[in-house]
Design a protein around this motif. Structure first.
Motif, mmCIF file in Angstrom:
data_model
loop_
_atom_site.group_PDB
_atom_site.id
_atom_site.type_symbol
_atom_site.label_atom_id
_atom_site.label_comp_id
_atom_site.label_asym_id
_atom_site.label_seq_id
_atom_site.Cartn_x
_atom_site.Cartn_y
_atom_site.Cartn_z
ATOM 1 N N LEU A 38 0.835 -1.203 0.000
ATOM 2 C CA LEU A 38 0.000 0.000 0.000
ATOM 3 C C LEU A 38 0.870 1.254 0.000
ATOM 4 O O LEU A 38 0.578 2.221 -0.703
ATOM 5 C CB LEU A 38 -0.943 0.002 1.202
ATOM 6 C CG LEU A 38 -1.888 1.189 1.312
ATOM 7 C CD1 LEU A 38 -2.763 1.331 0.058
ATOM 8 C CD2 LEU A 38 -2.754 1.059 2.555
ATOM 9 N N GLU A 41 2.158 1.722 -3.456
ATOM 10 C CA GLU A 41 1.063 2.167 -4.320
ATOM 11 C C GLU A 41 0.767 3.650 -4.097
ATOM 12 O O GLU A 41 0.532 4.395 -5.043
ATOM 13 C CB GLU A 41 -0.190 1.329 -4.048
ATOM 14 C CG GLU A 41 -1.377 1.687 -4.898
ATOM 15 C CD GLU A 41 -1.192 1.378 -6.374
ATOM 16 O OE1 GLU A 41 -1.825 2.055 -7.197
ATOM 17 O OE2 GLU A 41 -0.416 0.464 -6.703
ATOM 18 N N ARG A 42 0.796 4.072 -2.851
ATOM 19 C CA ARG A 42 0.556 5.489 -2.557
ATOM 20 C C ARG A 42 1.657 6.370 -3.126
ATOM 21 O O ARG A 42 1.381 7.431 -3.682
ATOM 22 C CB ARG A 42 0.417 5.701 -1.053
ATOM 23 C CG ARG A 42 -0.914 5.230 -0.535
ATOM 24 C CD ARG A 42 -1.044 5.452 0.946
ATOM 25 N NE ARG A 42 -2.389 5.079 1.370
ATOM 26 C CZ ARG A 42 -2.691 4.704 2.584
ATOM 27 N NH1 ARG A 42 -1.774 4.659 3.532
ATOM 28 N NH2 ARG A 42 -3.928 4.374 2.882
ATOM 29 N N THR A 45 1.028 6.596 -6.831
ATOM 30 C CA THR A 45 -0.198 7.331 -7.127
ATOM 31 C C THR A 45 -0.040 8.816 -6.851
ATOM 32 O O THR A 45 -0.426 9.650 -7.675
ATOM 33 C CB THR A 45 -1.368 6.755 -6.304
ATOM 34 O OG1 THR A 45 -1.524 5.378 -6.651
ATOM 35 C CG2 THR A 45 -2.657 7.498 -6.571
ATOM 36 N N ARG A 96 -7.426 8.022 -8.755
ATOM 37 C CA ARG A 96 -6.548 7.026 -8.142
ATOM 38 C C ARG A 96 -6.150 7.454 -6.724
ATOM 39 O O ARG A 96 -6.097 6.623 -5.819
ATOM 40 C CB ARG A 96 -5.321 6.788 -9.015
ATOM 41 C CG ARG A 96 -5.646 5.975 -10.269
ATOM 42 C CD ARG A 96 -4.410 5.523 -11.020
ATOM 43 N NE ARG A 96 -3.589 6.601 -11.528
ATOM 44 C CZ ARG A 96 -3.789 7.231 -12.684
ATOM 45 N NH1 ARG A 96 -4.781 6.886 -13.462
ATOM 46 N NH2 ARG A 96 -2.979 8.202 -13.062
ATOM 47 N N VAL A 100 -6.776 5.237 -3.148
ATOM 48 C CA VAL A 100 -5.750 4.681 -2.259
ATOM 49 C C VAL A 100 -5.531 5.487 -0.987
ATOM 50 O O VAL A 100 -4.905 4.992 -0.051
ATOM 51 C CB VAL A 100 -4.389 4.493 -2.975
ATOM 52 C CG1 VAL A 100 -4.528 3.569 -4.154
ATOM 53 C CG2 VAL A 100 -3.765 5.804 -3.355
ATOM 54 N N CYS A 101 -6.065 6.693 -0.931
ATOM 55 C CA CYS A 101 -5.848 7.557 0.234
ATOM 56 C C CYS A 101 -6.961 7.332 1.250
ATOM 57 O O CYS A 101 -8.144 7.429 0.919
ATOM 58 C CB CYS A 101 -5.817 9.023 -0.204
ATOM 59 S SG CYS A 101 -5.513 10.154 1.157
#
Length: 152
Positions: A38, A41-42, A45, A96, A100-101
């Protein structure tokens, strides 16, 4: 006979304890892997969003200048269409970020950075355009500052 029974019970207790400790270690490792995935990914993103907003701000500035220099010209129209394409890229990046946030404040800051960039072409004169551009730039910096602790 008693010694054999004690040995069997001891072995079974050892197996159960080992199984329990290994299960906990596996869960802990899986949780750390999910957290790291994660985080990665953050980072990707948020970076993509920042880049898209910077490009969108640039295209909005170009659009504004071309519309003022030669209103209705082919270059002004192409610049307008280019800004539409950049807006689409930036909006997709915003979506996005929203996915993810998990922090509502950070999501709101991303939306503010996008909206301030979006409104730049509505500037009435060069001073207004410069002010709007700086506001959009500052809003993006605030987003990055708020998002940074979530990726450390």
């Amino acid at each position: 006979m008693d010694a054999a029974l004690i040995a069997v019970v001891g072995t079974l207790l050892g197996v159960v304890a080992t199984h329990w400790f290994q299960g906990r270690a596996t869960e802990r490792t899986a949780a750390l892997a999910r957290t790291e995935q994660l985080r990665q990914e953050r980072i990707a993103t948020y970076s993509a969003f920042a880049g898209a907003v910077v490009d969108y701000r640039h295209s909005q500035n170009d659009r504004w200048f071309r519309a003022r220099l030669e209103p209705g010209s082919e270059e002004a129209e192409e610049s307008r269409h280019a800004s539409y394409r950049q807006r689409t890229v930036a909006r997709q990046a915003l979506f996005r970020v929203q996915l993810v946030c998990d922090d509502p404040r950070t999501r709101q800051l991303a939306e503010t950075a996008f909206e301030l960039t979006h409104c730049m072409h509505e500037a009435t004169d060069d001073g207004d355009r410069t002010a709007r551009s700086e506001q959009a730039k500052e809003a993006l910096a605030v987003f990055i500052s708020a998002a940074a602790p979530g990726v450390r």
